[in-house]
Motif scaffolding. Structure first.
Motif, PDB file in Angstrom:
ATOM      1  N   UNK A  14       0.795  -1.117  -0.067  1.00 39.98           N
ATOM      2  CA  UNK A  14      -0.016   0.099   0.034  1.00 39.98           C
ATOM      3  C   UNK A  14       0.936   1.335  -0.096  1.00 39.98           C
ATOM      4  N   UNK A  15       1.982   1.180   0.208  1.00 42.25           N
ATOM      5  CA  UNK A  15       2.955   2.400   0.341  1.00 42.25           C
ATOM      6  C   UNK A  15       4.203   2.219  -0.440  1.00 42.25           C
ATOM      7  N   UNK A  16       4.635   3.094  -1.294  1.00 44.05           N
ATOM      8  CA  UNK A  16       5.830   3.115  -2.141  1.00 44.05           C
ATOM      9  C   UNK A  16       6.597   4.250  -1.495  1.00 44.05           C
ATOM     10  N   UNK A  17       7.749   3.816  -0.984  1.00 47.93           N
ATOM     11  CA  UNK A  17       9.085   4.983  -0.616  1.00 47.93           C
ATOM     12  C   UNK A  17       9.790   4.787  -1.913  1.00 47.93           C
ATOM     13  N   UNK A  18      10.186   6.168  -2.128  1.00 50.94           N
ATOM     14  CA  UNK A  18      11.194   6.615  -3.183  1.00 50.94           C
ATOM     15  C   UNK A  18      12.198   7.511  -2.620  1.00 50.94           C
ATOM     16  N   UNK A  19      13.360   6.919  -2.362  1.00 50.67           N
ATOM     17  CA  UNK A  19      14.478   7.656  -1.764  1.00 50.67           C
ATOM     18  C   UNK A  19      15.422   8.296  -3.126  1.00 50.67           C
ATOM     19  N   UNK A  20      15.774   9.610  -2.789  1.00 50.06           N
ATOM     20  CA  UNK A  20      16.636  10.297  -3.799  1.00 50.06           C
ATOM     21  C   UNK A  20      17.793  10.847  -3.075  1.00 50.06           C
TER      22      UNK A  20
ATOM     23  N   UNK B 110      15.039  11.744 -14.397  1.00 45.43           N
ATOM     24  CA  UNK B 110      13.749  11.620 -14.728  1.00 45.43           C
ATOM     25  C   UNK B 110      13.378   9.948 -15.010  1.00 45.43           C
ATOM     26  N   UNK B 111      13.990   9.374 -15.881  1.00 47.55           N
ATOM     27  CA  UNK B 111      13.532   8.153 -16.265  1.00 47.55           C
ATOM     28  C   UNK B 111      13.515   6.965 -14.963  1.00 47.55           C
ATOM     29  N   UNK B 112      14.541   7.165 -14.040  1.00 45.94           N
ATOM     30  CA  UNK B 112      14.765   6.261 -12.905  1.00 45.94           C
ATOM     31  C   UNK B 112      13.431   6.558 -11.886  1.00 45.94           C
ATOM     32  N   UNK B 113      13.086   7.907 -11.560  1.00 48.50           N
ATOM     33  CA  UNK B 113      12.165   8.354 -10.990  1.00 48.50           C
ATOM     34  C   UNK B 113      10.655   7.778 -11.455  1.00 48.50           C
ATOM     35  N   UNK B 114      10.560   8.047 -12.639  1.00 46.69           N
ATOM     36  CA  UNK B 114       9.153   7.496 -13.273  1.00 46.69           C
ATOM     37  C   UNK B 114       9.146   5.957 -13.092  1.00 46.69           C
ATOM     38  N   UNK B 115      10.177   5.075 -13.550  1.00 50.11           N
ATOM     39  CA  UNK B 115      10.381   3.771 -13.264  1.00 50.11           C
ATOM     40  C   UNK B 115       9.985   3.258 -12.095  1.00 50.11           C
ATOM     41  N   UNK B 116      10.209   4.045 -10.924  1.00 52.74           N
ATOM     42  CA  UNK B 116       9.893   3.413  -9.613  1.00 52.74           C
ATOM     43  C   UNK B 116       8.205   3.282  -9.301  1.00 52.74           C
ATOM     44  N   UNK B 117       7.430   4.244  -9.877  1.00 52.20           N
ATOM     45  CA  UNK B 117       6.232   4.161  -9.582  1.00 52.20           C
ATOM     46  C   UNK B 117       5.248   3.443 -10.952  1.00 52.20           C
TER      47      UNK B 117
END
Length: 101
Positions: free
Chosen positions: A12-18, A27-34
């Motif tokens: 239920x929760x996606x964590x994206x760490x930058x 851009x592409x790596x960030x979009x691929x995450x979700x």
């Protein structure tokens, strides 16, 4: 720049760490995450603990995530911002669109 993501055990929760600079090169790596998930999470957490810089393209990427997550009904938290990163988000009025902690 490194972007990593993890999904909670219940999905239920996606964590994206930058890590490092958050700019167009991410851009592409960030979009691929979700975009690559089979199940759409109900909430998102963007961890900027190790983010040193963000530019206008990073702001645009956050807006794309918001649209993908449901727009006004999206549950997105941006956490662990440095003072410099938080200042950019505040100047851009992102506290109106995201929960910034």
């Amino acid at each position: 720049m490194a972007i990593s993501s993890s999904i909670s055990a219940d999905g239920n929760e996606l964590t994206i760490a930058i890590e490092g600079r958050f700019d167009f090169s991410a851009h592409q790596d960030f979009r691929n995450c979700y975009e690559s998930l089979s199940k759409v999470p109900t909430s998102y957490l963007v961890d900027m603990r190790d983010t040193t810089y963000l530019d206008s393209s990073a702001l645009g990427m956050l807006l794309l995530l918001r649209d993908h997550a449901g727009g006004d009904s999206a549950s997105i938290k941006i956490v662990n911002c440095s003072p410099d990163v938080k200042k950019i988000l505040t100047i851009s009025n992102f506290e109106q669109l995201f929960s910034i902690q």
